[in-house]
Design a protein around this motif. Sequence first.
Motif, PDB file in Angstrom:
ATOM      1  N   GLN A 305       0.830  -1.208   0.000  1.00 29.13           N
ATOM      2  CA  GLN A 305       0.000   0.000   0.000  1.00 29.13           C
ATOM      3  C   GLN A 305       0.864   1.259   0.000  1.00 29.13           C
ATOM      4  O   GLN A 305       0.524   2.258  -0.644  1.00 29.13           O
ATOM      5  N   GLU A 310      -1.068   4.647  -0.843  1.00 29.11           N
ATOM      6  CA  GLU A 310      -2.237   4.590   0.030  1.00 29.11           C
ATOM      7  C   GLU A 310      -1.788   4.763   1.487  1.00 29.11           C
ATOM      8  O   GLU A 310      -1.731   3.817   2.269  1.00 29.11           O
ATOM      9  N   GLU A 311      -1.485   6.004   1.841  1.00 31.48           N
ATOM     10  CA  GLU A 311      -0.841   6.300   3.121  1.00 31.48           C
ATOM     11  C   GLU A 311      -1.708   5.906   4.321  1.00 31.48           C
ATOM     12  O   GLU A 311      -1.237   5.223   5.240  1.00 31.48           O
ATOM     13  N   ALA A 312      -2.968   6.334   4.351  1.00 35.74           N
ATOM     14  CA  ALA A 312      -3.815   6.072   5.508  1.00 35.74           C
ATOM     15  C   ALA A 312      -4.004   4.571   5.729  1.00 35.74           C
ATOM     16  O   ALA A 312      -3.899   4.073   6.863  1.00 35.74           O
ATOM     17  N   ALA A 313      -4.267   3.826   4.643  1.00 38.02           N
ATOM     18  CA  ALA A 313      -4.462   2.382   4.759  1.00 38.02           C
ATOM     19  C   ALA A 313      -3.186   1.694   5.226  1.00 38.02           C
ATOM     20  O   ALA A 313      -3.215   0.784   6.066  1.00 38.02           O
ATOM     21  N   CYS A 314      -2.051   2.149   4.699  1.00 38.27           N
ATOM     22  CA  CYS A 314      -0.754   1.580   5.073  1.00 38.27           C
ATOM     23  C   CYS A 314      -0.492   1.747   6.570  1.00 38.27           C
ATOM     24  O   CYS A 314      -0.185   0.777   7.269  1.00 38.27           O
ATOM     25  N   LEU A 315      -0.617   2.966   7.066  1.00 35.93           N
ATOM     26  CA  LEU A 315      -0.312   3.227   8.476  1.00 35.93           C
ATOM     27  C   LEU A 315      -1.309   2.529   9.394  1.00 35.93           C
ATOM     28  O   LEU A 315      -0.958   2.091  10.498  1.00 35.93           O
ATOM     29  N   ASN A 316      -2.561   2.401   8.940  1.00 40.84           N
ATOM     30  CA  ASN A 316      -3.563   1.680   9.724  1.00 40.84           C
ATOM     31  C   ASN A 316      -3.189   0.208   9.870  1.00 40.84           C
ATOM     32  O   ASN A 316      -3.307  -0.375  10.965  1.00 40.84           O
ATOM     33  N   ASP A 319      -0.398  -0.128  12.383  1.00 41.24           N
ATOM     34  CA  ASP A 319      -0.906   0.021  13.754  1.00 41.24           C
ATOM     35  C   ASP A 319      -1.578  -1.271  14.227  1.00 41.24           C
ATOM     36  O   ASP A 319      -1.400  -1.691  15.373  1.00 41.24           O
ATOM     37  N   CYS A 355       7.562   4.836   5.291  1.00 39.95           N
ATOM     38  CA  CYS A 355       7.716   6.297   5.239  1.00 39.95           C
ATOM     39  C   CYS A 355       8.611   6.707   4.071  1.00 39.95           C
ATOM     40  O   CYS A 355       8.362   7.721   3.409  1.00 39.95           O
TER      41      CYS A 355
END
Length: 446
Positions: A305, A310-316, A319, A355
């Motif tokens: 991702q 797809e930054e938001a999906a990746c970081l989610n 987490d 990142c």
Amino acid sequence: MRGSADTELTVEPDETTAVPPSLWASWEVRQAVLHSSPGMVIAIARRARGLRQDQLGIMAGFSQSAISRIESGGNLAYDVRVLRIFQRLLSIPAHLLGLTEDEVGIAPIDVRRPRTNDCPPTLVQNIMGGALDGHGLLMACAPAAFNAGRDDARNSSPINEEVVRQLLFLRRVVNDADSWISSSSMLPAVRQLYEFVDRLRPLAKGKWRTQILDIAALYAEFCGWLHLQTGDLPGAAWWTERSLQQAQAADDQQLVAYAYRRMSMQAELEDDDDRAIGLARAARRHDGLDPQLRAMTLQQEAQSQARIGEEAACLNKLDQARKLVEDITPVRTPEYRLGSWFQVRHVELQRAACCVDLGRHREAIAQYEHLRNEGTPTCRWLLGVHLSKLAFAHASTGGMEQASIAGSEALALASSSGSILISRELRKLHPWSKVSSIAGILNALP
């Protein structure tokens, strides 16, 4: 090429004066070594090649003042990563700088050689005798393997709990050996071990047949991994598919999921990120996955991702992965167990890598430095990949000196491990190929 201090200089290694071999045995060099002064050795080599400090600095990606501090014995003169750069540029014999021929700067202490109290007695003397190549590994494993398959008259079946235990121990041995033997050297030995285990299946009955089938799938999976490391993607796909089929026949949902995760890695190497995401998700659909294995599939999806932005999906996903493993303490067992090594630090390393792919380079640098300050250990190929990512992040923010240091360390790991995963990341430094130190790294890639 010589010029004024205000003129940009481009100095390539082959433009410098050749150094006679007798230099390394000279009184001046011997005194520098005697006084443990690698900076003095560098200064001697520089002068012998007819270079000024600013010229050497351009070649190495350092400022003139940094070169002066190194030669004067400053802290950088004792940094293995820095020494490796000058050892390569000036063709200094490694031992004169206190380096070994395969020094990489950070010991891979996360995956260590088997401890004697972990080993079956038949393996202790063979394994602990020293570094092994692939042939030596097979010879070390052979006594236990063939003992395991021996038809003992005292047993109704040659396959029993002790056989299974030794075969799983051998699987852990070859997994650990991936930290000090190159993948290409290991492949013949691991293939032979797989073939041996697969030939045991007709000898097994009942539950033992299922267990031998499952162990064969574990060896097939590792063959796939070694093929991937050497850049043979068709071979990696064939062996991973074989592992998947045998794991399905043994009804091992953990290994089925792991095989799908490995297929996701292969799809990523083929630049098919959509397929990579789909395979990572397929891995998670299996019921009853261990938290560590589920976290690994989340991390794999996050990696793809990040590559497509797809930054938001990746970081989610990262987490979620962290939450699954943050309270788990890895347990070291004599027998191999899928994903037993995976823990929070691996998630955080992946966060830093993501990142980089997302263009958040300064955040990636801060994350990598934080992990390094904590002394984060990791296996050789993974360390090389993350050092390459760090080099890219530094180069992207204009830190060419730091990029050269991280890149040179990654290059040493790529050369010693033969991992195309490291080389692939280092080639991303191509936009800075006009910087002499980066060009040197790119030209030296295996």
